[in-house]
Every structure is written in structure tokens, then in C-alpha cells.
Design an enzyme around this catalytic site. Structure first.
Site, PDB file in Angstrom:
ATOM      1  N   LEU A 125       0.847  -1.189   0.000  1.00 43.36           N
ATOM      2  CA  LEU A 125       0.000   0.000   0.000  1.00 43.36           C
ATOM      3  C   LEU A 125       0.890   1.250   0.000  1.00 43.36           C
ATOM      4  O   LEU A 125       0.694   2.176  -0.795  1.00 43.36           O
ATOM      5  CB  LEU A 125      -0.903  -0.004   1.247  1.00 43.36           C
ATOM      6  CG  LEU A 125      -1.818   1.200   1.460  1.00 43.36           C
ATOM      7  CD1 LEU A 125      -2.952   1.208   0.430  1.00 43.36           C
ATOM      8  CD2 LEU A 125      -2.442   1.182   2.871  1.00 43.36           C
ATOM      9  N   PRO A 128       6.707   6.007  -1.464  1.00 43.93           N
ATOM     10  CA  PRO A 128       7.681   6.953  -0.891  1.00 43.93           C
ATOM     11  C   PRO A 128       7.026   8.247  -0.379  1.00 43.93           C
ATOM     12  O   PRO A 128       7.406   8.756   0.666  1.00 43.93           O
ATOM     13  CB  PRO A 128       8.630   7.232  -2.050  1.00 43.93           C
ATOM     14  CG  PRO A 128       8.549   5.999  -2.900  1.00 43.93           C
ATOM     15  CD  PRO A 128       7.148   5.476  -2.753  1.00 43.93           C
ATOM     16  N   TRP A 156       8.755   0.275   1.788  1.00 44.15           N
ATOM     17  CA  TRP A 156       8.559  -0.254   3.147  1.00 44.15           C
ATOM     18  C   TRP A 156       7.774  -1.554   3.135  1.00 44.15           C
ATOM     19  O   TRP A 156       7.054  -1.837   4.095  1.00 44.15           O
ATOM     20  CB  TRP A 156       7.790   0.749   4.024  1.00 44.15           C
ATOM     21  CG  TRP A 156       8.441   2.054   4.209  1.00 44.15           C
ATOM     22  CD1 TRP A 156       8.029   3.241   3.708  1.00 44.15           C
ATOM     23  CD2 TRP A 156       9.628   2.322   4.963  1.00 44.15           C
ATOM     24  NE1 TRP A 156       8.881   4.237   4.095  1.00 44.15           N
ATOM     25  CE2 TRP A 156       9.870   3.689   4.868  1.00 44.15           C
ATOM     26  CE3 TRP A 156      10.496   1.516   5.704  1.00 44.15           C
ATOM     27  CZ2 TRP A 156      10.957   4.284   5.483  1.00 44.15           C
ATOM     28  CZ3 TRP A 156      11.579   2.114   6.311  1.00 44.15           C
ATOM     29  CH2 TRP A 156      11.783   3.479   6.202  1.00 44.15           C
ATOM     30  N   ILE A 157       7.879  -2.323   2.076  1.00 44.64           N
ATOM     31  CA  ILE A 157       7.026  -3.510   1.984  1.00 44.64           C
ATOM     32  C   ILE A 157       7.711  -4.722   2.621  1.00 44.64           C
ATOM     33  O   ILE A 157       8.818  -5.100   2.238  1.00 44.64           O
ATOM     34  CB  ILE A 157       6.652  -3.822   0.506  1.00 44.64           C
ATOM     35  CG1 ILE A 157       6.067  -2.559  -0.164  1.00 44.64           C
ATOM     36  CG2 ILE A 157       5.688  -5.006   0.439  1.00 44.64           C
ATOM     37  CD1 ILE A 157       4.905  -1.915   0.551  1.00 44.64           C
ATOM     38  N   THR A 158       7.011  -5.297   3.601  1.00 44.59           N
ATOM     39  CA  THR A 158       7.507  -6.499   4.252  1.00 44.59           C
ATOM     40  C   THR A 158       7.516  -7.624   3.204  1.00 44.59           C
ATOM     41  O   THR A 158       6.473  -7.906   2.603  1.00 44.59           O
ATOM     42  CB  THR A 158       6.613  -6.838   5.472  1.00 44.59           C
ATOM     43  OG1 THR A 158       6.603  -5.688   6.335  1.00 44.59           O
ATOM     44  CG2 THR A 158       7.138  -8.042   6.238  1.00 44.59           C
ATOM     45  N   GLY A 339      20.153  -2.023  33.672  1.00 45.82           N
ATOM     46  CA  GLY A 339      21.292  -1.107  33.795  1.00 45.82           C
ATOM     47  C   GLY A 339      22.217  -1.230  32.592  1.00 45.82           C
ATOM     48  O   GLY A 339      21.751  -1.440  31.469  1.00 45.82           O
ATOM     49  N   GLY A 340      23.529  -1.158  32.838  1.00 47.15           N
ATOM     50  CA  GLY A 340      24.508  -1.208  31.743  1.00 47.15           C
ATOM     51  C   GLY A 340      24.396  -2.476  30.914  1.00 47.15           C
ATOM     52  O   GLY A 340      24.570  -2.456  29.694  1.00 47.15           O
ATOM     53  N   GLU A 363       1.559  -0.137   9.914  1.00 44.06           N
ATOM     54  CA  GLU A 363       0.095  -0.301   9.797  1.00 44.06           C
ATOM     55  C   GLU A 363      -0.673   0.849  10.434  1.00 44.06           C
ATOM     56  O   GLU A 363      -1.717   0.656  11.044  1.00 44.06           O
ATOM     57  CB  GLU A 363      -0.345  -1.669  10.332  1.00 44.06           C
ATOM     58  CG  GLU A 363       0.355  -2.781   9.558  1.00 44.06           C
ATOM     59  CD  GLU A 363      -0.311  -4.125   9.653  1.00 44.06           C
ATOM     60  OE1 GLU A 363      -1.526  -4.172   9.849  1.00 44.06           O
ATOM     61  OE2 GLU A 363       0.403  -5.114   9.518  1.00 44.06           O
ATOM     62  N   SER A 366       0.770   5.840  15.645  1.00 44.22           N
ATOM     63  CA  SER A 366      -0.082   6.096  16.821  1.00 44.22           C
ATOM     64  C   SER A 366      -1.004   7.294  16.569  1.00 44.22           C
ATOM     65  O   SER A 366      -2.168   7.296  16.977  1.00 44.22           O
ATOM     66  CB  SER A 366       0.781   6.366  18.055  1.00 44.22           C
ATOM     67  OG  SER A 366       1.399   5.180  18.479  1.00 44.22           O
TER      68      SER A 366
HETATM   69  C1  LIG Z   1       9.383  -2.203   9.191  1.00 44.80           C
HETATM   70  C2  LIG Z   1       8.234  -1.661   8.395  1.00 44.80           C
HETATM   71  C3  LIG Z   1       7.406  -2.564   7.709  1.00 44.80           C
HETATM   72  C4  LIG Z   1       6.355  -2.074   6.920  1.00 44.80           C
HETATM   73  N1  LIG Z   1       5.610  -2.969   6.176  1.00 44.80           N
HETATM   74  C5  LIG Z   1       4.679  -2.491   5.298  1.00 44.80           C
HETATM   75  C6  LIG Z   1       3.998  -3.381   4.404  1.00 44.80           C
HETATM   76  O1  LIG Z   1       4.207  -4.607   4.420  1.00 44.80           O
HETATM   77  N2  LIG Z   1       3.124  -2.846   3.507  1.00 44.80           N
HETATM   78  C7  LIG Z   1       2.859  -1.507   3.449  1.00 44.80           C
HETATM   79  O2  LIG Z   1       2.062  -1.098   2.614  1.00 44.80           O
HETATM   80  N3  LIG Z   1       3.494  -0.634   4.292  1.00 44.80           N
HETATM   81  C8  LIG Z   1       4.393  -1.097   5.209  1.00 44.80           C
HETATM   82  N4  LIG Z   1       5.051  -0.221   6.047  1.00 44.80           N
HETATM   83  C9  LIG Z   1       4.768   1.214   5.948  1.00 44.80           C
HETATM   84  C10 LIG Z   1       4.054   1.784   7.168  1.00 44.80           C
HETATM   85  O3  LIG Z   1       2.722   1.346   7.188  1.00 44.80           O
HETATM   86  C11 LIG Z   1       4.210   3.306   7.105  1.00 44.80           C
HETATM   87  O4  LIG Z   1       5.572   3.579   7.427  1.00 44.80           O
HETATM   88  C12 LIG Z   1       3.286   4.020   8.048  1.00 44.80           C
HETATM   89  O5  LIG Z   1       1.969   3.900   7.617  1.00 44.80           O
HETATM   90  C13 LIG Z   1       3.638   5.528   8.195  1.00 44.80           C
HETATM   91  O6  LIG Z   1       3.822   6.123   6.961  1.00 44.80           O
HETATM   92  P1  LIG Z   1       5.130   7.008   6.703  1.00 44.80           P
HETATM   93  O7  LIG Z   1       6.293   6.184   7.116  1.00 44.80           O
HETATM   94  O8  LIG Z   1       5.094   7.484   5.295  1.00 44.80           O
HETATM   95  O9  LIG Z   1       4.997   8.233   7.694  1.00 44.80           O
HETATM   96  P2  LIG Z   1       4.231   9.608   7.410  1.00 44.80           P
HETATM   97  O10 LIG Z   1       2.852   9.331   6.936  1.00 44.80           O
HETATM   98  O11 LIG Z   1       5.091  10.470   6.570  1.00 44.80           O
HETATM   99  O12 LIG Z   1       4.151  10.213   8.870  1.00 44.80           O
HETATM  100  C14 LIG Z   1       5.215  10.956   9.467  1.00 44.80           C
HETATM  101  C15 LIG Z   1       4.730  11.492  10.805  1.00 44.80           C
HETATM  102  O13 LIG Z   1       3.608  12.385  10.590  1.00 44.80           O
HETATM  103  C16 LIG Z   1       2.500  11.954  11.352  1.00 44.80           C
HETATM  104  N5  LIG Z   1       1.253  12.229  10.636  1.00 44.80           N
HETATM  105  C17 LIG Z   1       0.955  11.970   9.331  1.00 44.80           C
HETATM  106  N6  LIG Z   1      -0.285  12.347   9.053  1.00 44.80           N
HETATM  107  C18 LIG Z   1      -0.817  12.856  10.192  1.00 44.80           C
HETATM  108  C19 LIG Z   1      -2.079  13.398  10.567  1.00 44.80           C
HETATM  109  N7  LIG Z   1      -3.082  13.486   9.687  1.00 44.80           N
HETATM  110  N8  LIG Z   1      -2.246  13.831  11.842  1.00 44.80           N
HETATM  111  C20 LIG Z   1      -1.247  13.734  12.758  1.00 44.80           C
HETATM  112  N9  LIG Z   1      -0.034  13.225  12.473  1.00 44.80           N
HETATM  113  C21 LIG Z   1       0.186  12.782  11.210  1.00 44.80           C
HETATM  114  C22 LIG Z   1       2.706  10.454  11.541  1.00 44.80           C
HETATM  115  O14 LIG Z   1       1.976   9.966  12.655  1.00 44.80           O
HETATM  116  C23 LIG Z   1       4.220  10.380  11.734  1.00 44.80           C
HETATM  117  O15 LIG Z   1       4.523  10.692  13.061  1.00 44.80           O
HETATM  118  C24 LIG Z   1       6.082  -0.689   6.869  1.00 44.80           C
HETATM  119  C25 LIG Z   1       6.894   0.196   7.596  1.00 44.80           C
HETATM  120  C26 LIG Z   1       7.965  -0.266   8.332  1.00 44.80           C
HETATM  121  C27 LIG Z   1       8.832   0.722   9.063  1.00 44.80           C
END
Ligand SMILES: Cc1cc2nc3c(=O)[nH]c(=O)nc-3n(C[C@H](O)[C@H](O)[C@H](O)COP(=O)(O)OP(=O)(O)OC[C@H]3O[C@@H](n4cnc5c(N)ncnc54)[C@H](O)[C@@H]3O)c2cc1C
Length: 379
Positions: A125, A128, A156-158, A339-340, A363, A366
Site C-alpha cells: 500500500l 515513498p 517499506w514492503i515487508t 542497567g549497563g 500499519e 499512533s
Molecule cells: C518495518 C516496516 C514494515 C512495513 N511494512 C509495510 C507493508 O508490508 N506494507 C505496506 O504497505 N506498508 C508497510 N510499512 C509502511 C508503514 O505502514 C508506514 O511507514 C506508516 O503507515 C507511516 O507512513 P510514513 O512512514 O510514510 O509516515 P508519514 O505518513 O510520513 O508520517 C510521518 C509522521 O507524521 C505523522 N502524521 C501523518 N499524518 C498525520 C495526521 N493526519 N495527523 C497527525 N499526524 C500525522 C505520523 O503519525 C508520523 O509521526 C512498513 C513500515 C515499516 C517501518
């Protein structure tokens, strides 16, 4: 509601503990250091029925419900969060999407091989420039006769590189139209589909995270899941289940960190007594135990609702939000209690600390969970 573990959950726990002792635990550090994605391990987990937990037996799965699924993910994650993450992504994202939205023919075609782990699944889903803001995706699919032509990059696709089968969401309509995206099944080896950069991560290092690149990738129209325009709405429903997975993953990490810290606090002497005798340490353990139980109850509540076929959007978001934040706090306190020594790779808590952080991001972060919870509350 009674959340005492059933006989089946107890059996699952025992199977994973026995298997983990021999096949996961001894390798955790090496896989983590070298960022090895242990494909063969997933084949073994497939033989144990843990790669098609929710898939009905008629499609070669274990035919279990979400409560058992939570047990699977949390028990594996107590040993290694990265393996837990990969098992979760395979089961609830890729396999879960086909299970929920595939036609009978598609289910028969794909589910048995996913459930046995002959095929490792991926789900794409994120892009970049579109993570939280998924409706703004740029990856496009254009119809050409009996085929769709995919162009764009998912990141970021697993299992983005090693996955044998991917469910991919691509734009087939207007930007920010919730009916402007569709879901497709794409097999590894399809011309125009390749794996891109593998990420070098803080934690979850044995779970492969990589780009998927589509360059004029032609896929048969029969590979679409549901109708044109269904993809985004399907994905949100898939994520309801996926968030229960991440809550379970968080729970496993939090419990692993807590149990290690509890044991260590009774063994480590300072000022001629075990450090557990200091109120400052025992209060940390009390907070960890309380928060973990609260996280477990929220997770089980969402899992029970999902098993009963209820809409669990808000409960899944609550469970994911709370459990992931608890995992981060518990892992942090566990390092403090060690600790350490907690700051070294001689003990497991530094890895729990690194792995836990992903749970508040993947997914849906927070912040996004709070948006979902509030949106449901304000309806
Ligand atoms: C190890 C790993 C595995 C993953 N596996 C998959 C996968 O298999 N398939 C897949 O599709 N994706 C996958 N992801 C992607 C993951 O779902 C996204 O990284 C995640 O949804 C956040 O998107 P972003 O990294 O672009 O952060 P951004 O959307 O750029 O967010 C950056 C910051 O802005 C905040 N933010 C953004 N919008 C708002 C808002 N409206 N209000 C308040 N705060 C906001 C966010 O909370 C965050 O703190 C994976 C990510 C990682 C790290």
C-alpha cells in the site's frame, strides 16, 4: 468476557515455545546483526500451520480464529519481534486480503500455497510520498484489453524482495477518491515487477523490508481482487485485522521484555539485596504488568469481535495504539532495570527496545490510530 486461554491456545503456546527454543532463539542475534531474512524458517512455520492461521481448512489453512491468531503472533514475538512481524504481514495482510476479498477461484488458486508457505506473501500500500496519506498514491494501473499495466514504486514492503506473491493497491481513478484505487495480485517473476532497495533498519532486522518496483508490469484482469475502485476500502478493512496483529506483536515484545526484567531484578544484587527489593524497581515492574494486562484485554476484545464478524475498526485501532505504546514503555523500562547490561547484546532487552518502536509506526502510526478512534467516536 472470559479470556482464559483455551486448550487450543495453550497447545499453540507450547508448540511455539518448543519450536522457538530450537529453531528461532539460537539464531535471533545472528539474523538481527546480519539482517538475514530466514526464508527456510517460514517454510517450517508453514508446516506447523502458522502461516495460514485464519485460512479455512478447505484451502489448506489451520481454520482458527483471531484469539488463537493473537496467541500465535504474541508467542513468536516474545522470542523475536522480527519473525512475529513477518508472520503477521504474511497472514493478515497478503493472505488476509485474498481470504476476505478473493473470488472462490482466486482463493483456491492462491490460499493453499500461502498457507503452506510455499509462497511468502507481501502487501503493498505504502509509497515513498504516501504513507499515512494513502489516498494520494501515485502507483497507477491502466486497463489495456484483458490486462492491467502497473507503473510505480511501493516502499517499506515487508517481503518486498523475497515475497513470491504480492497484493498491490494501485490508482485506477482520481487522486483522493476512496473509490479511485484497486487491488491486484502480482506474482514474483511477472515481467516488469522487481524488488528494489532493502532497508537497513533500527529493529525488526530479520524481517525483510524493501521496495517493490513496477515498470510496465502487465497482469491479467483476472488478478484483480473485487471490482475496480474497491482497493482502498478493502485495504482499510484488511488493516482492521492487521492492527490486531500489530497489537499482538506489541504484546509479545512487551511480555518478553517484562519477563526478562522480572527475572533479572531477582538475580541482580546491589547494596546486598536483589534490586527487585528496591521500591523504585518494583514499581516499574508493577506499571509494566498492569499496562501489559490492559493491552492484552484490549487486544483480546478486538480479536473476539473480529472472530464474531463485528466491525472492529475502533477496537482494533485502540488495541494497536495502546499495546504498541506499552511495548515501547515496557522495553524502555526493561533496559533501565538491566542497567549497563541492558545496553549490550548479551541480554535480550536491547533488541526488544529496538523492535518495539516499529509497532507505533507500521500499519498506521499512533497519531493515525488516534484519528481513527476519534473519527469513530465522533460519528
Ligand atoms: C518495518 C516496516 C514494515 C512495513 N511494512 C509495510 C507493508 O508490508 N506494507 C505496506 O504497505 N506498508 C508497510 N510499512 C509502511 C508503514 O505502514 C508506514 O511507514 C506508516 O503507515 C507511516 O507512513 P510514513 O512512514 O510514510 O509516515 P508519514 O505518513 O510520513 O508520517 C510521518 C509522521 O507524521 C505523522 N502524521 C501523518 N499524518 C498525520 C495526521 N493526519 N495527523 C497527525 N499526524 C500525522 C505520523 O503519525 C508520523 O509521526 C512498513 C513500515 C515499516 C517501518
Amino acid at each position: 468476557m472470559n479470556f482464559e486461554p483455551t486448550e487450543m491456545q495453550q497447545q499453540i503456546t507450547q508448540v511455539i515455545r518448543d519450536f522457538g527454543k530450537t529453531h528461532i532463539q539460537p539464531n535471533v542475534l545472528e539474523w538481527d546483526e546480519t539482517q538475514t531474512f530466514p526464508v527456510q524458517l517460514f517454510k517450517q512455520l508453514g508446516e506447523l500451520g502458522l502461516m495460514g492461521v485464519l485460512v479455512p481448512e478447505q484451502y489448506g489453512g489451520s481454520g482458527l480464529g483471531y484469539l488463537e491468531y493473537v496467541t500465535v503472533i504474541s508467542e513468536i514475538s516474545k522470542i523475536c519481534g522480527a519473525i512475529g512481524l513477518s508472520v503477521a504481514a504474511h497472514n493478515s495482510l497478503c493472505t488476509g486480503h485474498i481470504l476476505q476479498f478473493g473470488t472462490e477461484e482466486q482463493k483456491q488458486q492462491y490460499l493453499p500455497k500461502l498457507a503452506s508457505a510455499e509462497w511468502i506473501g507481501a502487501w503493498g500500500l505504502t509509497e515513498p510520498n504516501t504513507g499515512s496519506d494513502a489516498m494520494n498514491m501515485k502507483c497507477v494501473a491502466q486497463k489495456d484489453g484483458d490486462e492491467w499495466v502497473l507503473n510505480g514504486t511501493k516502499c517499506w514492503i515487508t517481503h518486498g524482495k523475497s515475497g513470491d506473491l504480492a497484493v498491490v493497491i494501485a490508482r485506477t481513478g482520481n487522486v483522493r477518491d476512496s473509490h479511485g484505487m484497486s487491488a491486484f495480485v502480482v506474482k514474483r517473476g511477472t515481467p516488469g515487477f522487481s524488488g528494489g532497495k532493502k532497508e537497513n533498519k533500527l529493529g525488526m532486522r530479520a524481517s525483510e523490508t524493501a521496495e517493490m518496483i513496477f515498470d510496465n508490469c502487465r497482469i491479467p484482469a483476472a488478478n484483480m481482487l473485487g471490482k475496480p475502485g474497491d482497493g482502498f476500502i478493502q485495504s482499510m478493512k484488511v488493516l482492521d485485522g492487521g492492527r490486531i496483529s500489530i497489537a499482538a506483536l506489541s504484546l509479545g515484545i512487551a511480555k518478553g521484555a517484562y519477563e526478562a526484567a522480572l527475572k533479572y531484578s531477582k538475580e541482580r544484587y546491589q547494596f546486598d539485596q536483589p534490586i527487585s527489593k528496591f521500591q523504585g524497581i518494583s514499581f516499574k515492574l508493577a506499571d509494566m504488568a498492569t499496562e501489559i494486562m490492559a493491552a492484552e484485554l484490549l487486544t483480546m476484545q478486538a480479536a473476539a469481535g473480529k472472530t464474531q464478524g463485528k466491525k472492529v475498526t475502533q477496537h482494533a485501532a485502540m488495541a494497536k495504539y495502546y499495546a504498541s505504546e506499552v511495548a515501547v514503555r515496557a522495553a524502555n523500562e526493561a533496559v533501565q532495570i538491566f542497567g549497563g547490561y541492558g545496553y549490550t547484546k548479551d541480554f535480550p532487552v536491547e533488541k526488544f527496545y529496538r523492535d518495539a518502536k516499529l509497532c507505533t509506526i507500521g500499519e498506521g502510526t499512533s497519531e493515525i490510530q488516534k484519528l481513527v478512534i476519534a473519527r469513530e467516536a465522533l460519528k
